[in-house]
Write a protein that holds these residues in place. Structure first.
Motif: not given
Length: 211
Positions: A19, A21, A62-65, A89-93, A128
């Protein structure tokens, strides 16, 4: 038949899904970077500068891998490339990262005499999309590659979704909940140690559960 020990003739493919994120910013990402460096050093000690014992893949999300290392020998892996976690890196994709891991394992199945592959999934929060992430994890656990069926170990700290992490792990016992992010600095390097002192994938799994 999968190998009983990790050696240069039966290397171990370990996939780390980590992670990156926003919640990982600050001390958690610093702890991860330090843990990755120490872990690779431990792996190199095990192989003693000879032929590699490990094949290391690292995926951040994060939002991407993003694949940071793809089936790299511990003797040649670029440490700078796998020590760039910053929690920005944003959210948790998690679903995207697990899907990338599934494809990577499918494309790099190893040989029948390799040690069984393991996937280590580390997160401090909730995915997410839990359903998509669990489906991607199910595909990993259903793989049948030459080296064997991959096992998933989940590692959580902070405010992880315990139900998700337990369901994602191959068995509930393979979910490790750490108290604080600094525990990562001891846990990840120990993976190399247990590989050198335990017999078979079952023995390694048991040792990981006891860390």
């Amino acid at each position: 038949m999968p190998a009983e020990r990790v050696t240069s003739k039966s290397p171990w493919h370990v996939v780390f899904i980590i992670d990156d994120s926003g919640s990982m910013s600050g001390q958690p990402s610093s702890d991860v970077n330090q843990a990755m460096e120490t872990m690779i050093e431990e792996m190199r000690l095990l192989s003693q500068g000879k032929k590699p014992y490990f094949k290391v893949s690292v995926i951040s999300f994060g939002s991407d891998s993003k694949i940071l290392a793809k089936v790299e020998p511990e003797t040649q892996i670029n440490l700078d490339a796998v020590m760039q976690f910053a929690g920005n890196s944003g959210s948790t994709n998690a679903a995207a990262a697990l899907s990338d891991a599934c494809q990577l394992l499918s494309s790099n199945g190893g040989a029948a005499n390799d040690f069984e592959p393991f996937v280590f999934f580390l997160s401090d929060g909730a995915p997410d999309n839990e359903a998509l992430a669990l489906e991607a994890g199910r595909r990993i656990k259903a793989l049948s590659v030459a080296a064997g069926t991959p096992r998933i170990v989940t590692i959580g700290f902070g405010q992880p979704n315990d139900q998700f992490m337990t369901a994602l792990a191959t068995t509930p016992e393979l979910y490790k909940r750490l108290q604080v992010s600094s525990d990562i600095r001891a846990f990840l390097p120990a993976i190399g140690t247990v590989a050198g002192t335990n017999t078979g994938a079952d023995g390694v799994a048991q040792a990981i559960m006891q860390l």
